[in-house]
Design a protein around this motif. Sequence first.
Motif, PDB file in Angstrom:
ATOM      1  N   ALA A 153     142.148  12.095 115.546  1.00 53.64           N
ATOM      2  CA  ALA A 153     140.807  11.582 114.883  1.00 53.64           C
ATOM      3  C   ALA A 153     139.640  12.150 115.651  1.00 53.64           C
TER       4      ALA A 153
ATOM      5  N   ARG B  74     137.604  10.657 106.864  1.00 55.38           N
ATOM      6  CA  ARG B  74     138.212  10.101 107.805  1.00 55.38           C
ATOM      7  C   ARG B  74     139.206   9.444 107.469  1.00 55.38           C
TER       8      ARG B  74
ATOM      9  N   ASN C 146     140.557   3.803 108.554  1.00 58.04           N
ATOM     10  CA  ASN C 146     139.383   4.340 108.945  1.00 58.04           C
ATOM     11  C   ASN C 146     139.064   3.528 110.497  1.00 58.04           C
ATOM     12  N   PHE C 147     138.022   3.945 110.918  1.00 55.94           N
ATOM     13  CA  PHE C 147     137.710   3.327 112.337  1.00 55.94           C
ATOM     14  C   PHE C 147     137.746   1.904 112.397  1.00 55.94           C
TER      15      PHE C 147
ATOM     16  N   TYR D 270     141.645   1.755 112.790  1.00 55.24           N
ATOM     17  CA  TYR D 270     142.218   2.703 113.878  1.00 55.24           C
ATOM     18  C   TYR D 270     140.997   2.633 114.994  1.00 55.24           C
ATOM     19  N   ARG D 271     141.323   1.577 115.810  1.00 51.06           N
ATOM     20  CA  ARG D 271     140.173   1.204 116.841  1.00 51.06           C
ATOM     21  C   ARG D 271     140.019   2.129 117.793  1.00 51.06           C
ATOM     22  N   SER D 272     138.705   2.781 118.063  1.00 49.94           N
ATOM     23  CA  SER D 272     138.358   3.839 118.982  1.00 49.94           C
ATOM     24  C   SER D 272     137.483   3.151 120.169  1.00 49.94           C
TER      25      SER D 272
ATOM     26  N   CYS E  99     132.647   8.905 109.582  1.00 53.61           N
ATOM     27  CA  CYS E  99     133.562   7.859 108.819  1.00 53.61           C
ATOM     28  C   CYS E  99     133.095   7.432 107.614  1.00 53.61           C
TER      29      CYS E  99
ATOM     30  N   GLN F 129     131.049   2.806 110.799  1.00 55.02           N
ATOM     31  CA  GLN F 129     131.855   2.602 111.809  1.00 55.02           C
ATOM     32  C   GLN F 129     131.556   3.410 113.300  1.00 55.02           C
ATOM     33  N   CYS F 130     131.061   4.429 112.924  1.00 50.99           N
ATOM     34  CA  CYS F 130     131.002   5.670 114.198  1.00 50.99           C
ATOM     35  C   CYS F 130     129.614   5.901 114.608  1.00 50.99           C
TER      36      CYS F 130
ATOM     37  N   ILE G 114     130.534   5.890 118.146  1.00 48.18           N
ATOM     38  CA  ILE G 114     131.964   6.419 118.786  1.00 48.18           C
ATOM     39  C   ILE G 114     131.737   7.736 119.290  1.00 48.18           C
TER      40      ILE G 114
ATOM     41  N   ARG H   9     134.590  10.353 120.689  1.00 45.63           N
ATOM     42  CA  ARG H   9     136.145  10.536 120.646  1.00 45.63           C
ATOM     43  C   ARG H   9     136.173  11.071 121.944  1.00 45.63           C
TER      44      ARG H   9
END
Lengths: 726, 208, 152
Positions: free
Chosen positions: A346, A433, A663-664, A667-669, C38, C42-43, C130, C132
């Motif tokens: 990811a 994603r 998605n996030f 799929y925890r980031s 995303c 979420q990001c 987020i 990464r």
Amino acid sequence: MTAHDPKLSRRSLLTGAGALVIGFHLPRAARAQSGAGAAYRPGGNAAFAPNAFIRVAPDSTVTVLVKHIEFGQGPFTGLATLAAEEMDAAWSQMRAEHSPADVKLYANLLFGVQGTGGSTAIANSWEQMRKAGAAARVMLVQAAASAWKVPAGEITVSEGIISHASGKKGSFGEFAEAAAKLPVPENPPLKPASAYKLIGKEGAVKRLDSADKARGKAQFTIDIHAPNMLTVVVARPPRFGGKVASFDAADTLEVKGVVDVKQIGSGVAVYANGMWPALKGREVLKVTWDESEAEKRGSAELIAEYRKLAHEPGTVAGSHGDAEAALAKADKVIEAEFVFPYLAHAPMEPLDGYLEWDGQQALARFGSQFQTTEHQTIATILGLPLEKVSLETMLAGGSFGRRAQVSQHLAAELAMAAKAIGPNRPVKVVWTREDDLAGGYYRPLFVHRLRGAVKDGKIVAWANHIVGQSFFLGTPFEAMVVKNGIDATAVEGANEIFYEVPDFRCEVHNPKVGVPTLWWRSVGHTHTGYAVECFVDELLQAAGQDPLQGRLAMMGDKHTRAAAVLRAVGEMANWKGPGPVDGRARGVAVVESFSSFVAQIAEVSMGPDGEPKVHKVWCAVDCGVAVNPDVIRAQMEGGIGFGLGHALYGEITLDQGRPVQTNFHEYRSLRIHEMPEVEVKIIASTAAPTGVGEPGVPPIGPAVANALAALGHGRPRQLPVKGGTV
Amino acid sequence: MRTALLSAAAGVGLCIAGTALTLAQSASQSQPGGASLRPVGSFSNITNQRDRSVALFNEMGKVLTHPRCMNCHPAADRPRQGDIRKLHEPLVVRGKDGHGAAGLHCSACHGKQNFDPARIPGDGHWALAPASMAWEGKAVAQICEQLKDQNRNGSRDLAALVRHVTTDTLVLWAWHPGRGREPAPGTAAEFGALMQAWADTGAACPAS
Amino acid sequence: MVSLKVNGTTHNLDIDEETPLLWAIRDNIGLTGTKFGCGIAQCGACTVFVDGQAQRSCVTPVSAVAGSEITTIEGLAGKEAEAVQAAWTSRDVPQCGYCQSGQVMSAIALLKENKKPTDRDIDLAMNGNICRCATYVRIRAAIHDAARALEI
């Protein structure tokens, strides 16, 4: 226009009167290199192949051509540091760009092909870039000596200024044209470490790409726009191994902005004027999939099968003494089984690529990590000779292994998408994603079954059965890593361990599963590091030993660098045992990966919500000569965050073969409030530098697990610790 | 808190004016997929008025304890999300006025309307209920007492409560929560009718 | 036809009204500093300002922001932006850099509202973004740096 403006970059390779180009590469390619300067044609020459690492412009800027892809791990800065050091350049005049794809000039010395991986960028370029810089310096100095009619030996260079005691001074740019006419020295002398001004010096070097990246100016593949370009999204089979049986694009073609729909090897491609119409078009595309050969097992079935296999004899990957006999006569056998899920890489920038061709020649631009094989793949699919295909490596928004494609599936999809729509329609293929997380090429699911015995305070027997897919067996890369039927990447870190155990055995099974898998930041160490460092901790606990002192005692005198990082991290954290103290416990782990040694201590408490909270991580790293200390610190910080996030939350689950997490939100980031404070110590070393992109990752999972054990929660037997949200 | 609530309520009034037609049209319908509510008429056989009032509230409880309502009436500062009521990711909190923390307001993600392509719910004043209206972990009886308590409900009398649940766009959103979410039971109109009947029968609460 | 005012310039676009602002900005207007990560908020990589407030452009249909002042990372101005971007550069925050446009936008949004954020304030404002590469240690440090710079 920015330093990374693709048009400017390519133009600037072709133009720039009076520039100096220095090539320095493999000794066996030395003949090709001798004419590097002369081959450069100021004023532009479309046939010019920039077979060089260093380019000095008339304005004295020094551009280093970097053959390793920059996706955050810092090769632009690192390789420029090496060149600048030997050139005695000022840091402010340094620039970096990706080199083109050219295996003759830009092969990774450790791979034989152009590619980035295994945390090799600095290790590979340590000699190469310093020699390239030193050669440039010799030639510039000689050019100045000739112009000033003084002996070259009387000339000094500092901060990019060439000077002579007579008071004469000049810049690199002033002598670039003259230097370009000089022969390239075969073996220019390198500085002694004592003379370094940049290498290993705190604060001497800042990342070359920070300013643009803080301002949204860095250009990634997804940012490419070209006249007439189509954005392409592909509907791919929901199960791995599925194929298109038929499709109905009638509704898709009704979507405003959708231009065409074509079946390609990887699925059904929707071509549109922009991403949104492409996505809307794909949403209403009707595809019937032939899943007769698709993988239909889910994670639960695979884990059950792997667990069974872990009780059967496998291929021996490491053995000394007789572990089975020692276990048979032990008073008590301690057994632990660890289960590791599929994991997605990811990267923040999903996979993408751009390709333009006119039927005669092609230009591909994307975050290529294995340029040589991808270059060939694109040429083959387009039916063009290799020299008619150019591959420009773009900055990539992360990789973590995802772009290092053994199968070259992205390059292939890109070429197929371009070919299907025909010449003169540039395409930009973009994965969403959802495509990314459902797209496979995961870190393989693994099971480790460990058995051990302790006697008189010592670990006396150790047996490990490892079960998991190989992503190399049966691929063109097999010869590189598979020896005697053993895929080294499946057992690295487990078939040999630091700890002296008289009776030791490691066996491996590589079952065939139809889920595409791939290396994932730190590869085999992602699971072997956890299994080994949790199990040794558990055995030491059973033996009544301190986790840190017990490890040191078992290392004997053979593993001095591992012992040194362990001692260093103990001192940093003022280690007094695992605790807990005031609800916080500490766990330790040490892992060697990619020839770098990293020890970490994690301080952990259990949150009221049942989620572990990692407060602080101490990290000691020995990666040989520390070229860019701050980049090394950044990679340790990032590696810890990446490793921690996946150990705690990361999981791709297959349900009857279909990936569950989309998605996030599933799929925890790791997020900022879950990031521990990190303190890094870099061990001083004169050894040749080794990698830092991956080695920060493996120790954090077991360090946290060992702390959880000290808190009374046991070492988690199945990762992730907490689980995602599905 | 009281001031903030009142000013938020004033804001609601403005929102409603603009969307009254839509609401009027949709109040009697709801997004498919939800459970049903018993109509008010079906309670008429309960002769004891207090018992009938309690029964009406228990029926309302199906809505009040539904994820659509409960997720944003959390006990602590952090809402939940989805039909499975998982903790909201990212970590968001009530903040000083119910609209989130500095730098990460609800409106950073939640627009004026649902955005179904990304399954993001929205409303003109997406917000968390004030802490005084936390329902999470409470029995229906406790929620009932809390709902009536003007010290906790934004100084609303029964008429104002009925008006609130029948006109506030964010309350009405529960029956049109967008793709991927189960709507609250019944329809907004049925719920409003139940509440009106409950108020008319003395607004009795179930025994706790 | 949708009319969008981005970084002070009005663009009339013949696109579907449901098109997320993100794709209008990137594909139709050609400003690519705002990133896709995303598509479901979420990001945070797609964060822009709408009438001065941070907003995820990937879940904002263009129909919702017609008439609003939209600011992307390319259009930033002001002391908070300068302080944040200077701190980001001097701390060498970015690694791959892909999420950093969004991180920078969120950090500016925080500092506009809260001149002296605590670590907890930073957590609450920034956890919607987020990274990464997990550059979080430096993001936190850079926000504190920027806050200090703004005090002067």
